[in-house]
Enzyme design. Structure first.
Site, PDB file in Angstrom:
ATOM      1  CB  CYS A   1      -1.007  -0.043   1.148  1.00  0.00           C
ATOM      2  SG  CYS A   1      -2.458   0.944   0.777  1.00  0.00           S
TER       3      CYS A   1
ATOM      4  CD  GLU B   1      -1.393  -6.288   5.097  1.00  0.00           C
ATOM      5  OE1 GLU B   1      -1.109  -6.509   3.906  1.00  0.00           O
ATOM      6  OE2 GLU B   1      -1.635  -5.145   5.529  1.00  0.00           O
TER       7      GLU B   1
ATOM      8  CG  HIS C   1      -3.785  -3.668   3.118  1.00  0.00           C
ATOM      9  ND1 HIS C   1      -2.829  -3.186   3.976  1.00  0.00           N
ATOM     10  CD2 HIS C   1      -4.437  -2.590   2.633  1.00  0.00           C
ATOM     11  CE1 HIS C   1      -2.910  -1.863   4.016  1.00  0.00           C
ATOM     12  NE2 HIS C   1      -3.880  -1.479   3.215  1.00  0.00           N
TER      13      HIS C   1
HETATM   14  N1  GLN Z   1      -1.998   6.779   2.924  1.00  0.00           N
HETATM   15  C1  GLN Z   1      -2.076   6.037   1.706  1.00  0.00           C
HETATM   16  C2  GLN Z   1      -3.452   6.172   1.039  1.00  0.00           C
HETATM   17  O1  GLN Z   1      -4.404   6.551   1.673  1.00  0.00           O
HETATM   18  C3  GLN Z   1      -1.735   4.557   1.928  1.00  0.00           C
HETATM   19  C4  GLN Z   1      -2.719   3.845   2.806  1.00  0.00           C
HETATM   20  C5  GLN Z   1      -2.230   2.505   3.271  1.00  0.00           C
HETATM   21  O2  GLN Z   1      -1.031   2.221   3.272  1.00  0.00           O
HETATM   22  N2  GLN Z   1      -3.139   1.667   3.732  1.00  0.00           N
HETATM   23  O3  GLN Z   1      -3.573   5.892  -0.130  1.00  0.00           O
END
Ligand code: GLN
Length: 541
Positions: A385, A513, A511
């Protein structure tokens, strides 16, 4: 087997928090599932937030996300990892949601002039939710974990609803399992039962008689201790379960099986079913406990002092390590420290680096510096992410020559907004539940390392973010050697990138994970650990 009547197991906690109620619920669930029963687990959280999505991970740990886009308590992660069953938004409820529902009904006039009260209106709404999953017809057994500790003011409405509900269901249809602490006092050299006696008394005052006690302790319980606890609590001595500390949470189901906890539960619920099939689980636990060597991988993030903030990442490495017969030692690296002291200090002895998800500007330049280091030194890299977003920023700045490239999350006026908000997100003003959330399809490019890992052309992964790779920069990134190895087919957004001329440099906007299961590790984590082992062998041994 009584298929028509759904059975309920309520789990409460006594004495102190953090006793592992979630693991106990997941372990009982796994034992019942491995006997052929269809099981799910629901968690009720006593706090007033509508969901944990707006809470700081320092306080509450990771926010778990379900396929259907709920931002949920991290215990749902344990449930999924143990049971290998997908949770939904109906598997988690908070006091905030319950009050929100009742107050909305009151504002609509649904209560027809009645005075709206905790009993019966709040307790009725809680009971309605106890039955939501049963109504799907998909389950034989529903385990309900009540968050908090018995005696807390805020969990009272849940316990009152549980009392009413259990009484209405009848004895053989709903049971109460109380997870409690039996401390060992070193100075006296003795195990103490009094905290458990008090905790059960508090439950009895509310009108709940526990059927089973799960006793958490440092050392095994003696027969005398069990008898004493049984005597003071009206619980059968064979239903006082010894749950002393074990070396891995994944061993708990096997410990419960040894204690015949599942037999006791089935007996109390009047269910008969075959012996549990725990072959795969035992094999997994054996690999976790007896690895052939170890590999050191760094996790660079913002909240590294609070490891619950990255719970699912840590567990995914346990699964991936077991799949590779190795123990993964995680080195937690605070992005801000790395920014201050330089990447080499933290990364030179590691065989791989994961850059973790996150929000806000603090530490981002440290993450970018870490990625530059591992990209140039050919150290295996996995970005999740924000980790992907940092990898794209780093590549844009240092490989494409786009000076000052950034995400508009950190620099609104950047010359090169390689990471930016999508149109829909630009309109959003409220924080709760408004990100790109839940499962989206991802089309995998053949011939990539990503495809080699998944061995599939279409996968589904879970999201929780607002920002995306800006498609206006896709060509220039690709011209300089970045490969887009996964794309969301419904909105043409970049989901996975990789660098073909690096041993393993892969990052996902989602994600992974949140989809790794104990006996079914995530393919990207599995392959990342594998290349980290190869790196260790060729560079560090
Ligand atoms: N802050 C970033 C976004 O909102 C990444 C979010 C995250 O890593 N879950 O896109």
């Amino acid at each position: 087997m009584a298929k028509n009547k759904v059975k309920y197991i309520f789990i409460t906690g006594g004495v102190i928090s953090s006793l592992g109620k979630g693991i106990a619920a997941a372990s009982i669930g796994l034992l019942l599932k491995s006997r052929g029963l269809r099981v799910t687990i629901q968690k009720f959280d006593p706090y007033l937030n509508v969901d944990p999505g707006t809470m700081n991970p320092f306080q509450h740990g990771e926010v778990y996300v379900t396929d259907d886009g709920a931002e949920a308590d991290l215990d749902l992660g344990h449930y999924e990892r143990f049971l290998d069953v997908n949770m939904t938004k109906n598997n988690n409820a908070t006091t905030g949601q319950i009050y929100f529902e009742v107050i909305s009904k009151e504002r609509r006039g649904d209560y027809l002039g009645a005075t709206v009260q905790v009993i019966p209106h709040i307790t009725d709404e809680i009971k309605r939710r106890f039955e939501t999953l049963a109504r799907t017809g998909e389950y034989d057994v529903i385990i309900i974990e009540i968050g908090g500790t018995v005696g807390d003011i805020e969990s009272l409405p849940f316990l009152e609803a549980m009392r009413q509900f259990m009484y209405a269901q009848g004895k053989k249809n709903a049971i109460s399992v109380h997870v409690t602490l039996v401390p060992y006092i070193k100075a006296a050299g003795e195990i103490k039962t009094k905290p458990t006696q008090h905790s059960v008394k508090t439950l009895l005052e509310i009108g709940i008689q526990p059927d089973i006690l799960i006793c958490r302790s440092e050392a095994p319980l003696t027969r005398e201790v069990r008898e004493k606890i049984a005597l003071f609590t009206n619980v059968d001595v064979n239903s006082v379960v010894d749950a002393h500390d074990v070396s891995t949470i994944y061993e708990v189901p096997l410990q419960f099986a040894k204690e015949e906890t599942d037999e006791i539960v089935l007996d109390k619920l009047d269910l008969t079913c075959p012996k549990p099939d725990l072959k795969d689980w035992k094999k997994f636990v054996d690999r976790v406990k007896n690895p052939h060597g170890s590999v050191n991988i760094g996790v660079c993030g913002k909240y590294t002092e609070h490891q619950d903030a990255y719970k699912s990442i840590a567990e995914s490495f346990v699964h991936a390590g077991a799949a590779n017969n190795v123990k993964v030692n995680l080195a937690w690296i605070r992005a801000e420290d790395l920014e201050r002291n330089g990447a080499a200090t933290y990364l030179q002895d590691l065989s791989g680096l994961l850059v973790a998800p996150g929000f806000g500007e603090r530490g981002v330049e440290g993450k970018i510096a870490a990625i530059k280091y591992v990209r140039e030194k050919n150290i295996p890299f996995f970005g999740i992410c924000l980790g992907l977003q940092c990898a794209v920023i780093e590549f844009a700045r240092h490989a494409c020559g786009l000076n000052g490239a950034n995400s508009t999350e950190f620099d609104r006026k950047t010359a090169h907004n390689v990471i930016d908000l999508m149109i829909e997100q630009k309109k959003v003003t409220a924080y709760g539940g408004t990100m790109r959330l839940g499962s989206y399809p991802c089309k995998i490019t053949k011939g990539t390392k990503t495809h080699r890992a998944y061995k599939k052309e279409l996968v589904h992964e879970r999201h929780r973010h607002r920002y995306e790779v800006n498609n206006a920069y896709r060509d220039i990134l690709m011209q300089h050697g970045m490969v887009v190895s996964g794309i969301c087919p419904t909105n043409d957004l970049v989901e996975i990138i990789e660098l073909p001329d690096h041993p393993w440099f892969v990052a996902g906007q989602f994600h992974p994970e949140l989809r790794s299961r104990a006996v079914n590790p995530h393919p990207l984590f599995r392959d990342f650990v594998k290349v980290a082992m190869e790196y260790r062998e060729s560079h560090l041994d």
